[in-house]
Write an enzyme that holds these catalytic residues in place. Structure first.
Site, PDB file in Angstrom:
ATOM      1  CE  LYS A  79      -3.964   1.905   2.577  1.00 45.81           C
ATOM      2  NZ  LYS A  79      -4.895   1.678   3.700  1.00 45.81           N
ATOM      3  CB  SER A 154      -8.104   3.609   2.631  1.00 45.26           C
ATOM      4  OG  SER A 154      -7.274   3.035   3.620  1.00 45.26           O
ATOM      5  CB  SER A 178      -8.325   0.700   5.536  1.00 49.47           C
ATOM      6  OG  SER A 178      -9.001   1.906   5.375  1.00 49.47           O
TER       7      SER A 178
HETATM    8  N1  GLN Z   1     -13.155   4.012   6.255  1.00 44.98           N
HETATM    9  C1  GLN Z   1     -12.548   4.446   7.455  1.00 44.98           C
HETATM   10  C2  GLN Z   1     -12.180   5.906   7.345  1.00 44.98           C
HETATM   11  O1  GLN Z   1     -12.498   6.484   6.373  1.00 44.98           O
HETATM   12  C3  GLN Z   1     -11.350   3.622   7.776  1.00 44.98           C
HETATM   13  C4  GLN Z   1     -10.153   3.960   7.019  1.00 44.98           C
HETATM   14  C5  GLN Z   1      -8.967   3.117   7.396  1.00 44.98           C
HETATM   15  O2  GLN Z   1      -9.107   2.071   8.020  1.00 44.98           O
HETATM   16  N2  GLN Z   1      -7.790   3.594   7.053  1.00 44.98           N
HETATM   17  O3  GLN Z   1     -11.600   6.477   8.204  1.00 44.98           O
END
Ligand code: GLN
Length: 480
Positions: A79, A154, A178
């Site tokens: 990532k 994400s 994410s």
């Molecule tokens: N969807 C969640 C957010 O927008 C989690 C994102 C993540 O785990 N990095 O914060």
């Protein structure tokens, strides 16, 4: 079926038996990547030459009997919020344009030491803020099962890459879901271990008390292999746990016999897609037939989890992102006459996307004098209550089984205009982060041709049960 469609475990034994080479596997992955990238947009940077060079070195080691680990010679995607020495790390943001880290994140260093072949850096929501990978300066990733739909986020690029054969395994990060939610949307496995299991050194910080690096693969076993490579204490991260790391691969085969599974009633309420509910119920029946017992449990503070998460995460983000000032990293906006203040202002206005700015503003607000007690402190108290809910149920059960997402992979653009609707997608995934618990997503059939994910949440540092239940479920479901 091509080499890039096989799992790491299978490829690993083929390599060991001399039936293939890392170069062939890597070429197969790179070929698939070229073919699919125009649709999936899973990668921000592809490190083709680096990959081939690593593959040749892996082949050399394997030929001379010096294999470093079962992952030696296996392609991995990283990532793009994990620092990689000599390879750009953008976090999907304009503000890090041109930034090339001088060091590897500890998890990256360890996966490379295990012999993995780095194919590239994957797409993500900017600074990992999002649930769809639409908030990326590199454009959205697209779901390999239906390119009109999102990959989840994400770590959407990592999940899409694993699903489409553009890599074999991948690393992601999980602050509120994410790793698990994109794994669910793309039909692959993804685990976020206990907070502290994997060093966060070199993971670009979003919300430090919630961030954890996680692993994605096509099978539970593949996730265990990656965990084996990257887990463990690291002096460079003061929050990394000095706990012994078990052999996760060994845990995978333990089966379901005698396992007590809890099903939180608060996770099966209005708003959960009926098709997803049906798949989860079928899965629970399969697990019962496989020897597990299933009982309902209660996590009464669940309705407050999303609110608490979005207060704490934004508060920490507003502080963590203060370092992007145009001076030290990446982008610097032109402000000839306005001086330093104008330079900061312009850099941050031009460098961050709308969602990131929204969160910096929200986070600054909840930390400001006069509002701190009402929002930030309240959210911290709720966090403690959520943790206690879990402590309570884990006296009775070994793990919890829930959906990963209340909805199926949605269409691109469907939720971008309404941040609150987007935030609500995280309803089942944020609590394990607030409590620091390990949690995994495994494929659990399909609805309308789209993948559904099943979440298994474990006790702190008990990834072993999470993995064994995940594998046990897969086997029980196959026998049906
Ligand atoms: N969807 C969640 C957010 O927008 C989690 C994102 C993540 O785990 N990095 O914060």
């Amino acid at each position: 079926m091509e080499l890039c469609d096989l799992d790491a475990w299978t490829l690993s034994s083929m390599l060991q038996e001399g039936k293939t080479t890392s170069r062939r596997i890597t070429e197969s992955v790179l070929h698939r990547l070229e073919e699919r990238e125009p649709v999936t947009n899973a990668f921000i940077t592809v490190t083709r030459d680096l990959a081939l060079a690593h593959a040749d070195r892996a082949d050399e080691r394997i030929r001379s009997g010096k294999r470093r680990s079962p992952l030696d010679g296996i392609p991995v995607a990283l990532k793009d919020n994990l620092c990689t020495r000599g390879t750009p790390t953008t976090c999907g943001s304009r503000i890090l344009e041109g930034y090339v880290p001088p060091y590897d994140a500890t998890a990256v260093q360890r996966i490379l030491e295990a012999g993995c072949v780095p194919v590239g850096k994957t797409n993500l929501d900017e600074f990992a803020m999002g649930s769809s990978t639409e908030n990326s300066a590199a454009g959205p990733s697209r779901n390999p099962h239906d390119p009109e739909r999102v990959t989840g986020g994400s770590s959407g690029g990592s999940a899409a890459a694993v699903a489409s054969g553009e890599t074999i395994v991948a690393l992601g990060s999980d602050t509120g879901g994410s790793v698990r939610q994109p794994a669910a949307y793309c039909g692959v496995c993804g685990i976020k271990p206990t907070y502290g299991r994997i060093s966060r050194y070199g993971l670009v910080a979003f919300a430090s008390s919630l961030d954890q690096i996680g692993c994605l693969g096509r099978t539970v076993k593949d996730c265990a292999l990656v965990l084996n490579a990257v887990c463990g204490h690291d002096r460079k991260d003061s929050t990394s746990a000095a706990f012994p790391v078990p052999d996760f691969l060994e845990a995978v085969g333990r089966g379901l016999d005698g396992v007590r599974i809890g099903v939180p009633t608060e996770y099966f309420v209005e708003g959960l897609d009926a098709g997803i509910r049906a798949r989860i119920e079928e899965a629970l029946s399969a697990m019962e037939r496989g020897g597990a017992s299933v009982e309902e449990v209660s996590l009464p503070h669940t309705p407050y989890a999303v609110a608490a998460y979005y207060l704490i995460a934004t508060a920490e983000a507003s502080s963590n992102l203060a370092r992007y000032d145009g001076v030290r990293y990446g982008l610097r906006a032109n402000a000839q006459d306005g001086g330093a203040i104008q330079m900061y202002e312009r850099t941050r206005s031009e460098g961050f996307c709308r969602e990131v700015k929204r969160r910096i503003l929200l986070g600054t607000y909840v930390l400001s004098a006069g509002y701190y007690d009402a929002y930030y402190l309240k959210a911290q108290s709720v966090r403690t209550l959520i943790k206690r809910d879990f402590d309570e149920v884990f006296r009775k059960v070994d793990c919890l089984v829930t959906p990963v997402s209340p909805c199926l992979p949605f269409r691109l653009g469907e939720k971008t205009e309404d941040p609150l609707t987007m935030y609500l997608v995280d309803i089942y995934t944020v609590s394990p982060n607030l409590a620091g618990l390990p949690a995994m997503s495994v494929p659990c059939g399909k609805v309308e041709g789209l993948p559904v994910g099943l979440q298994i949440i474990g006790k702190p540092f008990d990834e072993e049960t999470v993995l064994s239940v995940a594998e046990g479920y897969g086997q029980a479901a196959e026998q049906d």
